[in-house]
Every structure is written in C-alpha cells, then in structure tokens.
Design a protein around this motif. Structure first.
Motif, PDB file in Angstrom:
ATOM      1  N   LEU A  37      46.314  50.354  41.609  1.00  0.00           N
ATOM      2  CA  LEU A  37      45.362  49.614  42.064  1.00  0.00           C
ATOM      3  C   LEU A  37      44.048  50.518  42.407  1.00  0.00           C
ATOM      4  CD1 LEU A  37      47.746  48.243  44.971  1.00  0.00           C
ATOM      5  CD2 LEU A  37      46.581  47.106  42.836  1.00  0.00           C
ATOM      6  N   THR A  65      38.107  39.739  46.460  1.00  0.00           N
ATOM      7  CA  THR A  65      37.746  39.804  45.036  1.00  0.00           C
ATOM      8  C   THR A  65      37.571  41.517  44.615  1.00  0.00           C
ATOM      9  OG1 THR A  65      35.647  39.276  45.358  1.00  0.00           O
ATOM     10  CG2 THR A  65      37.282  37.378  44.751  1.00  0.00           C
ATOM     11  N   LYS A  85      41.517  41.334  38.524  1.00  0.00           N
ATOM     12  CA  LYS A  85      41.111  41.347  39.970  1.00  0.00           C
ATOM     13  C   LYS A  85      41.801  40.743  41.090  1.00  0.00           C
ATOM     14  CE  LYS A  85      36.827  43.263  39.578  1.00  0.00           C
ATOM     15  NZ  LYS A  85      36.623  44.488  40.259  1.00  0.00           N
ATOM     16  N   SER A  86      41.681  40.908  41.933  1.00  0.00           N
ATOM     17  CA  SER A  86      42.471  40.377  43.018  1.00  0.00           C
ATOM     18  C   SER A  86      41.760  39.244  43.425  1.00  0.00           C
ATOM     19  CB  SER A  86      42.662  41.185  44.406  1.00  0.00           C
ATOM     20  OG  SER A  86      41.305  41.514  44.596  1.00  0.00           O
ATOM     21  N   VAL A  89      44.466  38.712  49.618  1.00  0.00           N
ATOM     22  CA  VAL A  89      45.259  40.113  49.981  1.00  0.00           C
ATOM     23  C   VAL A  89      46.286  39.552  51.315  1.00  0.00           C
ATOM     24  CG1 VAL A  89      45.356  42.171  51.376  1.00  0.00           C
ATOM     25  CG2 VAL A  89      44.100  41.959  49.326  1.00  0.00           C
ATOM     26  N   ILE A 105      49.348  41.598  47.040  1.00  0.00           N
ATOM     27  CA  ILE A 105      47.908  41.231  46.556  1.00  0.00           C
ATOM     28  C   ILE A 105      48.184  40.306  45.427  1.00  0.00           C
ATOM     29  CG2 ILE A 105      45.944  42.318  45.230  1.00  0.00           C
ATOM     30  CD1 ILE A 105      46.613  44.811  46.392  1.00  0.00           C
ATOM     31  N   ARG A 106      47.379  38.969  45.541  1.00  0.00           N
ATOM     32  CA  ARG A 106      47.373  38.152  44.356  1.00  0.00           C
ATOM     33  C   ARG A 106      46.435  38.513  43.350  1.00  0.00           C
ATOM     34  NH1 ARG A 106      47.063  32.386  46.750  1.00  0.00           N
ATOM     35  NH2 ARG A 106      44.836  32.896  46.734  1.00  0.00           N
ATOM     36  N   LEU A 107      46.949  38.305  42.258  1.00  0.00           N
ATOM     37  CA  LEU A 107      45.895  38.529  41.104  1.00  0.00           C
ATOM     38  C   LEU A 107      45.347  37.253  40.584  1.00  0.00           C
ATOM     39  CD1 LEU A 107      48.307  40.744  39.066  1.00  0.00           C
ATOM     40  CD2 LEU A 107      46.493  41.365  40.623  1.00  0.00           C
TER      41      LEU A 107
END
Ligand code: 4AZ
Length: 246
Positions: A37, A65, A85-86, A89, A105-107
């Motif tokens: 990360l 983001t 990118k995220s 969170v 963390i969502r992508l």
C-alpha cells in the motif's frame, strides 16, 4: 519485511560487526495475495475488491481515493505490477490505538487474476509456525525493500508474551497473537504493518491468522512481533466486507 537478522544474535563475546541478514526473497507468484500500500504498509487480498490491512495504517472510515495498492509482483518496480486506487476505507469501529488493529480498503475495480487469502474463522490455526512477508525494513531502522522478503516465526502463547520478560501485560490476549523467537533474529519490521501472518490449513491452503500490528523494535530478543488475532475479529471483518459489497 523485516525479517531480519538471522544467524545468531550478537553475543557478548561477539564484538565484530553485527551480522544482519534479511529473510529470504519470496519467489514470483509464491504469495499471490500480498499487497503493498502506498502509505508504506502491507495488506492481503481478502476478496477481489477488498484489501485487509491494519487500522493504524489508515486514518478514518469513509471515501478515500488517495491510496494506491500494488499487487501481483514481488518486485515493486516490475512493469508487470497490477495497481488499483482505493475508493473507500473502513477502519475497525472503536479503534483507538490499542487492539482492534484491522481495516478494509476497497479497490476501485476488482482484481480477478490473483488468489485471495481466506481468514481464520476459529482459533484452530492460532498456533504452530507462521509465515510472514512484506516489503518493510530488513533491519530495525532500515529502509523499505524493493523485493518482497519472507520468513517463518513460531507462535508465542499469550501468557509468555505478556510475562515480565516480554511485554509485561501490554498484550490484549483475545485480540492479539504473538510470534517470534525468544532469542530474536526474525521478525516483521517497519513497513510490514498491515500485512498478513499466515500458515497452512488442514487442506494445505494458506490461511491468514494475523495482521502485522506492533512490537518493540524488530527482531529483538524477548520482543516477539505482535499481530492482530484475525480469528477473533473474523465475524466483524466478514460483516464489514459484506457492507462494502464483498
Ligand atoms: C512497524 O513499525 C512495525 N517487530 C511492524 C512490526 C513490528 C514492529 C514495528 C514488529 O510497522
């Protein structure tokens, strides 16, 4: 990762230069679920769109983001790396710097080409020998690594880890799990935080038992690494994941 000094720790009789040897390099594809990360932490691919990491690696729950996740390579400079990118969170509710050290963390889009790392659902695997891996420092105070390092460390039970010679009551037994050698020498280190500690399950598949959380220094005698005990938080992690869309 830390990993670290191996061989034998310097003894009183050893006044030569301290021999510091990193863990060993992971091979390409060996741990496909490993994530680096951009804030300088590790993580693991929990589902095609979610990365499990440490709460102390993120600032708050909400849209975000700003994080870049790098996956699919042992060499962070490889042109075949996968990046995302995220977009969100989720930090463990109630996190205040002590215990509860997990976050998702969502992508921005799914990763469909890499295997995910299942988390332990019970304490069955909270013992034995664990694998640790990451791009953190190869010695205490050292620099971050370009190539992923790996090592194995033995389980340290809560009573031992909380004893006066180790962490003297600072471990939260239900929420944290310790691993390392009494003599030191092998450990996670700065920059490995958020990455997984894992082992083989009854079907010989990798299963995550810990999240790199903290420790006093790196690879010091009587200071094992302290990891978030994933099995304890598994129901909360699963329900948070579901709320994030999987
Ligand atoms: C850190 O600062 C860190 N030796 C990670 C792991 C350990 C210590 C520090 C455990 O990210």
């Amino acid at each position: 990762m830390g990993t670290v000094w191996t061989g034998s720790p310097a003894s009183a009789a050893d006044d030569g230069p301290q021999r510091v040897v990193g863990g060993t390099q992971a091979t390409q594809g060996e741990f496909p679920f490993m994530v680096r990360l951009s804030m300088g932490c590790g993580g693991s691919l929990y589902s095609p769109t979610l990365v499990l990491t440490a709460a102390h690696c993120v600032s708050r729950t909400g849209n975000n983001t700003s994080i870049t996740a790098t996956l699919g390579v042992v060499d962070l400079n490889s042109s075949s790396k996968i990046t995302r990118k995220s977009n969100y969170v989720y930090r463990a509710p109630g996190y205040n710097g002590s215990g509860k050290d997990w976050a998702l963390i969502r992508l921005s889009s799914p990763i469909t080409t890499l295997k995910t790392l299942p988390i332990a659902q019970s304490s069955t695997y909270d013992t034995g020998t664990f694998t640790i891996a990451g791009w953190g420092a190869a010695r205490e105070g050292g620099s971050q690594q370009r190539y992923m390092l790996k090592a194995t460390v033995p389980f340290v039970n809560d009573t031992t880890c909380n004893s006066s010679s180790m962490y003297d009551g600072d471990i939260i037994p239900a929420e944290e799990i310790c691993a390392g050698y009494t003599e030191g020498g092998v450990d996670t280190c700065q920059g490995d935080s958020g990455g997984p500690m894992f082992r083989r399950d009854a079907n010989n598949a990798w299963i995550q038992v810990g999240i790199v959380s903290w420790g006093e220094g790196c690879a010091r005698p009587n200071k094992p690494g302290v990891y978030t005990q994933v099995s304890y938080f598994a129901p909360a992690i699963a329900s948070a994941a579901a709320s994030l869309g999987g």
